[in-house]
Design a protein around this motif. Structure first.
Motif, PDB file in Angstrom:
ATOM      1  N   ALA A  74      -6.949  21.942 -25.379  1.00 28.43           N
ATOM      2  CA  ALA A  74      -7.378  22.276 -26.790  1.00 28.43           C
ATOM      3  C   ALA A  74      -8.856  22.597 -27.125  1.00 28.43           C
ATOM      4  CB  ALA A  74      -6.762  21.315 -27.624  1.00 28.43           C
ATOM      5  N   SER A  75      -9.376  22.805 -26.029  1.00 30.23           N
ATOM      6  CA  SER A  75     -11.070  22.968 -26.083  1.00 30.23           C
ATOM      7  C   SER A  75     -11.219  24.219 -26.603  1.00 30.23           C
ATOM      8  CB  SER A  75     -11.858  22.606 -24.903  1.00 30.23           C
ATOM      9  OG  SER A  75     -11.304  23.541 -23.810  1.00 30.23           O
ATOM     10  N   SER A  76     -10.524  25.371 -26.720  1.00 29.36           N
ATOM     11  CA  SER A  76     -10.630  26.573 -27.009  1.00 29.36           C
ATOM     12  C   SER A  76      -9.516  27.416 -27.313  1.00 29.36           C
ATOM     13  CB  SER A  76     -11.203  27.442 -25.966  1.00 29.36           C
ATOM     14  OG  SER A  76     -10.373  27.570 -24.787  1.00 29.36           O
ATOM     15  N   VAL A  77      -9.471  28.336 -28.331  1.00 29.67           N
ATOM     16  CA  VAL A  77      -8.141  28.903 -28.809  1.00 29.67           C
ATOM     17  C   VAL A  77      -8.510  30.322 -28.579  1.00 29.67           C
ATOM     18  CG1 VAL A  77      -9.125  28.761 -31.020  1.00 29.67           C
ATOM     19  CG2 VAL A  77      -6.545  29.301 -30.913  1.00 29.67           C
ATOM     20  N   ARG A  78      -7.660  31.219 -28.071  1.00 27.68           N
ATOM     21  CA  ARG A  78      -7.521  32.563 -28.201  1.00 27.68           C
ATOM     22  C   ARG A  78      -6.879  33.305 -29.323  1.00 27.68           C
ATOM     23  NH1 ARG A  78      -8.208  35.112 -23.088  1.00 27.68           N
ATOM     24  NH2 ARG A  78      -6.552  36.648 -23.608  1.00 27.68           N
ATOM     25  N   ILE A  79      -7.435  34.204 -30.046  1.00 26.75           N
ATOM     26  CA  ILE A  79      -6.953  34.723 -31.423  1.00 26.75           C
ATOM     27  C   ILE A  79      -6.730  36.136 -31.440  1.00 26.75           C
ATOM     28  CG2 ILE A  79      -7.513  34.855 -33.674  1.00 26.75           C
ATOM     29  CD1 ILE A  79      -9.582  32.473 -33.390  1.00 26.75           C
ATOM     30  N   LEU A  80      -5.501  36.482 -31.713  1.00 22.90           N
ATOM     31  CA  LEU A  80      -5.096  37.869 -31.632  1.00 22.90           C
ATOM     32  C   LEU A  80      -4.709  38.130 -33.289  1.00 22.90           C
ATOM     33  CD1 LEU A  80      -4.635  40.728 -30.707  1.00 22.90           C
ATOM     34  CD2 LEU A  80      -2.353  40.187 -30.175  1.00 22.90           C
ATOM     35  N   ASP A  81      -5.706  38.894 -33.904  1.00 20.11           N
ATOM     36  CA  ASP A  81      -5.474  39.216 -35.486  1.00 20.11           C
ATOM     37  C   ASP A  81      -4.969  40.470 -35.708  1.00 20.11           C
ATOM     38  OD1 ASP A  81      -5.828  39.406 -38.046  1.00 20.11           O
ATOM     39  OD2 ASP A  81      -7.934  39.100 -38.323  1.00 20.11           O
ATOM     40  N   ARG A  82      -3.705  40.369 -36.176  1.00 19.76           N
ATOM     41  CA  ARG A  82      -2.976  41.660 -36.449  1.00 19.76           C
ATOM     42  C   ARG A  82      -2.840  41.750 -37.917  1.00 19.76           C
ATOM     43  NH1 ARG A  82       0.017  44.072 -32.165  1.00 19.76           N
ATOM     44  NH2 ARG A  82       0.378  45.552 -33.941  1.00 19.76           N
ATOM     45  N   GLY A  83      -4.047  42.127 -38.586  1.00 22.60           N
ATOM     46  CA  GLY A  83      -3.977  42.336 -40.170  1.00 22.60           C
ATOM     47  C   GLY A  83      -3.718  41.204 -40.663  1.00 22.60           C
ATOM     48  N   HIS A  84      -4.103  39.701 -40.552  1.00 20.11           N
ATOM     49  CA  HIS A  84      -3.726  38.641 -41.146  1.00 20.11           C
ATOM     50  C   HIS A  84      -5.125  38.228 -42.037  1.00 20.11           C
ATOM     51  CE1 HIS A  84      -0.844  35.541 -42.478  1.00 20.11           C
ATOM     52  NE2 HIS A  84      -1.820  34.697 -42.170  1.00 20.11           N
ATOM     53  N   GLN A  85      -4.855  37.125 -42.734  1.00 18.31           N
ATOM     54  CA  GLN A  85      -6.101  36.511 -43.405  1.00 18.31           C
ATOM     55  C   GLN A  85      -6.947  35.833 -42.428  1.00 18.31           C
ATOM     56  OE1 GLN A  85      -6.404  36.791 -46.938  1.00 18.31           O
ATOM     57  NE2 GLN A  85      -4.603  38.390 -46.775  1.00 18.31           N
ATOM     58  N   PRO A  86      -8.197  35.845 -42.627  1.00 19.46           N
ATOM     59  CA  PRO A  86      -9.222  35.387 -41.814  1.00 19.46           C
ATOM     60  C   PRO A  86      -8.972  33.708 -41.520  1.00 19.46           C
ATOM     61  CG  PRO A  86     -10.324  36.007 -43.683  1.00 19.46           C
ATOM     62  CD  PRO A  86      -8.863  36.604 -43.938  1.00 19.46           C
ATOM     63  N   LEU A  87      -9.178  33.320 -40.357  1.00 17.59           N
ATOM     64  CA  LEU A  87      -9.110  31.911 -40.077  1.00 17.59           C
ATOM     65  C   LEU A  87     -10.494  31.255 -40.567  1.00 17.59           C
ATOM     66  CD1 LEU A  87      -7.776  31.953 -36.476  1.00 17.59           C
ATOM     67  CD2 LEU A  87      -6.324  31.782 -38.454  1.00 17.59           C
ATOM     68  N   LEU A  88     -10.125  29.875 -40.866  1.00 17.40           N
ATOM     69  CA  LEU A  88     -11.630  29.223 -41.241  1.00 17.40           C
ATOM     70  C   LEU A  88     -11.482  28.094 -40.129  1.00 17.40           C
ATOM     71  CD1 LEU A  88     -11.036  28.942 -45.001  1.00 17.40           C
ATOM     72  CD2 LEU A  88     -12.432  30.634 -43.876  1.00 17.40           C
ATOM     73  N   VAL A  89     -12.726  27.619 -40.052  1.00 16.94           N
ATOM     74  CA  VAL A  89     -13.083  26.644 -39.117  1.00 16.94           C
ATOM     75  C   VAL A  89     -14.007  25.720 -39.816  1.00 16.94           C
ATOM     76  CG1 VAL A  89     -15.106  27.761 -37.853  1.00 16.94           C
ATOM     77  CG2 VAL A  89     -13.679  25.857 -36.883  1.00 16.94           C
ATOM     78  N   ILE A  90     -13.745  24.407 -39.734  1.00 12.69           N
ATOM     79  CA  ILE A  90     -14.509  23.303 -40.564  1.00 12.69           C
ATOM     80  C   ILE A  90     -15.199  22.435 -39.271  1.00 12.69           C
ATOM     81  CG2 ILE A  90     -14.616  21.193 -41.870  1.00 12.69           C
ATOM     82  CD1 ILE A  90     -12.322  22.274 -43.269  1.00 12.69           C
ATOM     83  N   ARG A  91     -16.536  22.421 -39.262  1.00  9.59           N
ATOM     84  CA  ARG A  91     -17.151  21.933 -38.154  1.00  9.59           C
ATOM     85  C   ARG A  91     -18.455  21.348 -38.730  1.00  9.59           C
ATOM     86  NH1 ARG A  91     -17.532  26.790 -34.131  1.00  9.59           N
ATOM     87  NH2 ARG A  91     -16.070  25.411 -32.868  1.00  9.59           N
ATOM     88  N   ARG A  92     -18.814  20.028 -38.276  1.00  8.91           N
ATOM     89  CA  ARG A  92     -20.275  19.383 -38.977  1.00  8.91           C
ATOM     90  C   ARG A  92     -20.430  19.928 -40.397  1.00  8.91           C
ATOM     91  NH1 ARG A  92     -20.985  21.537 -33.963  1.00  8.91           N
ATOM     92  NH2 ARG A  92     -21.660  23.527 -34.798  1.00  8.91           N
ATOM     93  N   ASP A  93     -19.407  19.365 -41.100  1.00  7.33           N
ATOM     94  CA  ASP A  93     -19.264  19.558 -42.567  1.00  7.33           C
ATOM     95  C   ASP A  93     -19.817  20.904 -43.135  1.00  7.33           C
ATOM     96  OD1 ASP A  93     -19.145  16.826 -42.708  1.00  7.33           O
ATOM     97  OD2 ASP A  93     -21.451  16.365 -42.638  1.00  7.33           O
ATOM     98  N   ALA A  94     -19.374  22.026 -42.379  1.00  8.17           N
ATOM     99  CA  ALA A  94     -19.356  23.387 -42.825  1.00  8.17           C
ATOM    100  C   ALA A  94     -18.211  24.055 -42.869  1.00  8.17           C
ATOM    101  CB  ALA A  94     -20.530  24.165 -42.347  1.00  8.17           C
TER     102      ALA A  94
END
Length: 382
Positions: free
Chosen positions: A255-275
Motif C-alpha cells: 500500500a505504498s503506492s496506487v495506480r490510478i486509471l481515470d475514466r471520466g470520474h471525479q478527481p481524487l483527493l489526497v490528504i497529507r501533511r495537513d493539506a
C-alpha cells in the motif's frame, strides 16, 4: 447503509400514535359528560378505531371498538339520557370496528408480503454492493453510500474492492441513468470488474473488459419485466449511450503506492501533511465509450506515505447544494477541517466528517452519494 439508519430513526407509524386511540376515547367521554345531553360526541369514537387500524393488530382494533361501545353505553346510562342518538352512535361504531378489522387484516398481509419482497431485494442488492471491510492487508478503508431514494439500497453509484494477485483493486463509479436501468448497469459493471480484476494483470485490461460488457448491454439490452411477461428492452441508440464514469485503483501489496486509471470520474483527493490536494491524473472517456477513444488511457502512479488518506467520491457529493444553491466544496471543507486542528487520522474519522458535514450543508440529497477513504497502515501495524 444510510437509508437503514434513517428508517430506524424515523419508524412508521410513530410510537406515540398507539396512545392516541385510548386518549381519544377518554376525550370523547369527557366531552359527553361536560356538555348538555343534546350534544353527542359519540362519532368521535369511530376516529379512535380508524387510528387503531394503523397501530394495532386486528384483536387490538376489536378491543378498541368494544371498549368504545361499552364506555359510551355506560356513560349514557349513568347520565340517564340513552336515546336514539346513543343507539345510532353504537351501531355506527360497531360497523366501523368490523370494517377496520377487515382492513387491518389486509394491511398486515400486505406488510408481510412487502417485508418478504424487501428482504429478497436487500439480499440481491447487498450481493452487489457488499459492505466495505475496515481493512485489507496493509490498507485501511471506510466509506458511506446513500441512494437518492431513501427506500432504495442501490442507486446509480457503485463501488467494489477486491484483493487480487496483482494488488488490492478498487472501482468507484457512477452509471448513467436512474431506477431499474441504472441497477442493471451497476450489476454489469461490478460483475465484470470482479471477474476481470482477478485475471488481467493491468488496469487498462480490466477497463477494456468492462467496456466490452457495457457495449454488449447497449447492443443487446437485457430483458425487462413487462407485467407477467418478460420483454426485451428497447435497443440503445447512439444518442442514448450506456456508459459509466469510473476510477479504477490498484494498491501495491504494501500500500505504498496506487495506480490510478481515470475514466471520466471525479478527481481524487489526497490528504497529507495537513493539506488536501487534487490528484493529477489523465482524464479519459467513461467506460462503455471505448470505441470513441483515440489513444489508450494512461495509468497514473501516486506514492502514499503512512498517514496519507486518499479520497474517492461521486458527483453526488460535489453537486450537493445548500439553501442558496451553492455546490458543496469538498476539497475546501476538508482543508478547513485540517486547518482547524481536527485533521482526520483515519479513514473512519474522515468519512464521518464528510457525511455529517454534507448533511449540514444540504437540506436534501438530490443524487446518489458515495465517498470512500483509503489509508496505508503504519509500518508497525501490518
Amino acid at each position: 447503509m444510510e437509508h437503514r439508519r434513517w428508517a430506524e430513526e424515523h419508524p412508521w407509524p410513530p410510537r406515540w400514535l398507539r396512545w392516541v386511540p385510548p386518549a381519544l376515547i377518554l376525550l370523547t367521554l369527557a366531552l359527553d359528560h361536560a356538555t348538555p345531553s343534546r350534544y353527542s360526541f359519540g362519532p368521535l369514537l369511530s376516529a379512535s378505531v380508524v387510528l387503531a387500524l394503523f397501530t394495532y393488530p386486528p384483536i387490538g382494533v376489536a378491543a378498541t371498538g368494544a371498549a368504545g361501545c361499552v364506555l359510551l353505553a355506560l356513560a349514557n346510562e349513568i347520565e340517564d339520557y340513552v336515546g336514539p342518538q346513543t343507539i345510532t352512535s353504537l351501531i355506527v361504531l360497531a360497523s366501523v370496528t368490523l370494517l377496520s378489522m377487515a382492513l387491518c387484516i389486509v394491511r398486515r398481509r400486505s406488510e408481510s408480503r412487502f417485508r418478504h419482497v424487501q428482504a429478497v431485494a436487500e439480499a440481491v442488492q447487498l450481493a452487489l454492493l457488499r459492505p466495505l471491510p475496515a481493512r485489507i492487508g496493509p490498507l485501511r478503508m471506510a466509506g458511506f453510500y446513500r441512494a437518492a431514494d431513501d427506500e432504495a439500497l442501490i442507486g446509480g453509484d457503485l463501488y467494489c474492492v477486491r484483493d487480487t494477485p496483482f494488488g488490492i483493486r478498487v472501482i468507484i463509479g457512477d452509471v448513467k441513468g436512474k431506477g431499474v436501468a441504472a441497477t442493471q448497469t451497476v450489476a454489469t459493471v461490478i460483475s465484470s470488474f470482479q471477474e476481470a480484476a482477478l485475471i488481467h494483470p493491468s488496469l487498462p485490461q480490466v477497463a477494456d473488459r468492462i467496456d466490452v460488457a457495457l457495449q454488449m448491454d447497449r447492443d443487446h439490452p437485457p430483458l425487462e419485466p413487462l407485467g407477467d411477461k418478460v420483454a426485451a428492452a428497447p435497443a440503445q441508440s447512439l444518442t442514448d449511450e450506456l456508459f459509466t464514469t469510473a476510477v479504477l485503483l490498484e494498491f501495491s501489496r504494501d500500500a505504498s503506492s496506487v495506480r490510478i486509471l481515470d475514466r471520466g470520474h471525479q478527481p481524487l483527493l489526497v490528504i497529507r501533511r495537513d493539506a488536501a490536494s487534487v490528484v493529477e491524473t489523465e482524464h479519459s472517456l467513461p467506460l462503455g465509450m471505448a470505441d470513441l477513444l483515440l489513444d489508450a488511457p494512461r495509468v497514473t502512479t501516486l506514492g502514499l506515505d503512512p498517514g496519507d488518506i486518499l479520497v474517492a467520491y461521486s458527483d453526488g457529493v460535489t453537486e450537493a447544494r445548500d439553501g442558496t444553491g451553492t455546490f458543496y466544496p469538498l476539497r475546501d471543507r476538508l482543508q478547513s477541517h485540517c486547518n482547524s486542528g481536527a485533521r482526520p487520522v483515519s479513514p473512519t474519522e474522515l468519512i464521518t466528517f464528510v457525511r455529517d458535514d454534507l448533511v449540514r450543508w444540504t437540506p436534501a440529497l438530490g443524487d446518489d452519494v458515495i465517498a470512500i477513504a483509503f489509508q496505508p497502515a503504519p509500518a508497525g501495524d501490518r
